[in-house]
Motif scaffolding. Structure first.
Motif, PDB file in Angstrom:
ATOM      1  N   GLY A  49       0.854  -1.190   0.000  1.00 59.16           N
ATOM      2  CA  GLY A  49       0.000   0.000   0.000  1.00 59.16           C
ATOM      3  C   GLY A  49       0.882   1.229   0.000  1.00 59.16           C
ATOM      4  O   GLY A  49       2.102   1.134  -0.095  1.00 59.16           O
ATOM      5  N   THR A  81      -2.506  -5.965   2.490  1.00 59.90           N
ATOM      6  CA  THR A  81      -2.630  -4.905   1.493  1.00 59.90           C
ATOM      7  C   THR A  81      -3.630  -3.862   1.951  1.00 59.90           C
ATOM      8  O   THR A  81      -4.781  -4.201   2.256  1.00 59.90           O
ATOM      9  CB  THR A  81      -3.086  -5.484   0.135  1.00 59.90           C
ATOM     10  OG1 THR A  81      -2.174  -6.505  -0.256  1.00 59.90           O
ATOM     11  CG2 THR A  81      -3.117  -4.397  -0.932  1.00 59.90           C
ATOM     12  N   LYS A  83      -5.831  -1.297   0.615  1.00 58.77           N
ATOM     13  CA  LYS A  83      -6.352  -0.995  -0.722  1.00 58.77           C
ATOM     14  C   LYS A  83      -6.905   0.416  -0.833  1.00 58.77           C
ATOM     15  O   LYS A  83      -6.841   1.019  -1.895  1.00 58.77           O
ATOM     16  CB  LYS A  83      -7.433  -2.012  -1.094  1.00 58.77           C
ATOM     17  CG  LYS A  83      -6.876  -3.411  -1.221  1.00 58.77           C
ATOM     18  CD  LYS A  83      -7.907  -4.379  -1.682  1.00 58.77           C
ATOM     19  CE  LYS A  83      -7.246  -5.738  -1.902  1.00 58.77           C
ATOM     20  NZ  LYS A  83      -8.166  -6.687  -2.471  1.00 58.77           N
ATOM     21  N   LYS A  84      -7.465   0.919   0.254  1.00 61.25           N
ATOM     22  CA  LYS A  84      -8.087   2.244   0.181  1.00 61.25           C
ATOM     23  C   LYS A  84      -8.131   2.861   1.572  1.00 61.25           C
ATOM     24  O   LYS A  84      -8.465   2.201   2.542  1.00 61.25           O
ATOM     25  CB  LYS A  84      -9.500   2.102  -0.386  1.00 61.25           C
ATOM     26  CG  LYS A  84     -10.209   3.392  -0.632  1.00 61.25           C
ATOM     27  CD  LYS A  84     -11.574   3.116  -1.271  1.00 61.25           C
ATOM     28  CE  LYS A  84     -12.303   4.390  -1.542  1.00 61.25           C
ATOM     29  NZ  LYS A  84     -13.629   4.143  -2.121  1.00 61.25           N
ATOM     30  N   TYR A 111      -8.885  -3.290   3.453  1.00 62.04           N
ATOM     31  CA  TYR A 111      -7.637  -4.042   3.470  1.00 62.04           C
ATOM     32  C   TYR A 111      -7.915  -5.520   3.222  1.00 62.04           C
ATOM     33  O   TYR A 111      -9.053  -5.986   3.335  1.00 62.04           O
ATOM     34  CB  TYR A 111      -6.903  -3.848   4.798  1.00 62.04           C
ATOM     35  CG  TYR A 111      -7.664  -4.362   5.996  1.00 62.04           C
ATOM     36  CD1 TYR A 111      -7.410  -5.630   6.514  1.00 62.04           C
ATOM     37  CD2 TYR A 111      -8.642  -3.596   6.610  1.00 62.04           C
ATOM     38  CE1 TYR A 111      -8.112  -6.111   7.596  1.00 62.04           C
ATOM     39  CE2 TYR A 111      -9.348  -4.067   7.698  1.00 62.04           C
ATOM     40  CZ  TYR A 111      -9.083  -5.325   8.191  1.00 62.04           C
ATOM     41  OH  TYR A 111      -9.786  -5.799   9.264  1.00 62.04           O
ATOM     42  N   ASP A 124     -10.941  -8.078   1.296  1.00 60.29           N
ATOM     43  CA  ASP A 124     -11.533  -6.737   1.265  1.00 60.29           C
ATOM     44  C   ASP A 124     -12.377  -6.422   2.510  1.00 60.29           C
ATOM     45  O   ASP A 124     -13.581  -6.231   2.441  1.00 60.29           O
ATOM     46  CB  ASP A 124     -12.361  -6.543   0.001  1.00 60.29           C
ATOM     47  CG  ASP A 124     -11.492  -6.413  -1.231  1.00 60.29           C
ATOM     48  OD1 ASP A 124     -10.255  -6.319  -1.080  1.00 60.29           O
ATOM     49  OD2 ASP A 124     -12.038  -6.399  -2.338  1.00 60.29           O
TER      50      ASP A 124
END
Length: 176
Positions: A49, A81, A83-84, A111, A124
């Motif tokens: 990330g 990860t 992700k946002k 994540y 996710d």
């Protein structure tokens, strides 16, 4: 002045007391702040990330107490990860002059956690943290500082919640 033999016994007694205190602290479940017990299969983690965000730095720091944070994906048991990440401020109330009285700060993260062999442990996962705070129109500097402190705290809280979620993962159930 103490003689050498008396001095030796004083030091020996202090060392014994120190050892007993150490044993009693570990026996009562004492852990260093920030330490999480991660599954044995998750002892080398790569954090993917945006590398220069507060959240990623906090995750790496907290993971460092419990596992090895590796710098290469190929060395990892698992890849975490991010992700946002999003922050949003919202007005909750205004006074009679239209000045903001109460605000809400939202911080959301998405994540995932995947084993090096490709098996998905957490897919996710969404995390939403919300804090309300009062705006004091007479303390503009304090209000600005409070907003920054709350934003930073939200990121620290998010990192801790992500690690608690990872800690709760049952790797054996997914791998078999």
């Amino acid at each position: 002045m103490m003689n050498t033999r008396t001095h030796f016994f004083v030091i020996l007694r202090l060392m014994t007391i120190l050892c007993l205190l150490s044993v009693s602290l570990t026996a009562c479940g004492f852990k260093l702040r920030g330490a999480f017990e991660l599954p044995a299969e998750l002892q080398k983690i790569y954090v993917a990330g945006p590398q220069h965000t507060d959240l990623v730095r906090d995750l790496k720091e907290l993971l460092g107490y419990s596992a090895e944070v590796v710098s290469q994906r190929s060395d990892a048991d698992a890849i975490l990860t991010i992700k946002k990440e999003e922050s949003e401020n919202r007005t909750l109330s205004v006074d009679s002059r239209g000045k903001v009285r109460e605000s809400e700060m939202q911080y959301s993260v998405i994540y995932s956690l995947v084993m090096a062999n490709g098996q998905v442990l957490l897919d996710d996962q969404a995390l939403l943290l919300v804090r309300d705070f009062i705006n004091d129109e007479n303390d503009i500097i304090g209000r600005t500082n409070e907003s920054a402190v709350i934003a930073r705290d939200l990121k620290r809280d998010a990192a801790q919640q992500i690690l608690r979620h990872i800690q709760a993962v049952k790797v054996d159930a997914v791998v078999h």
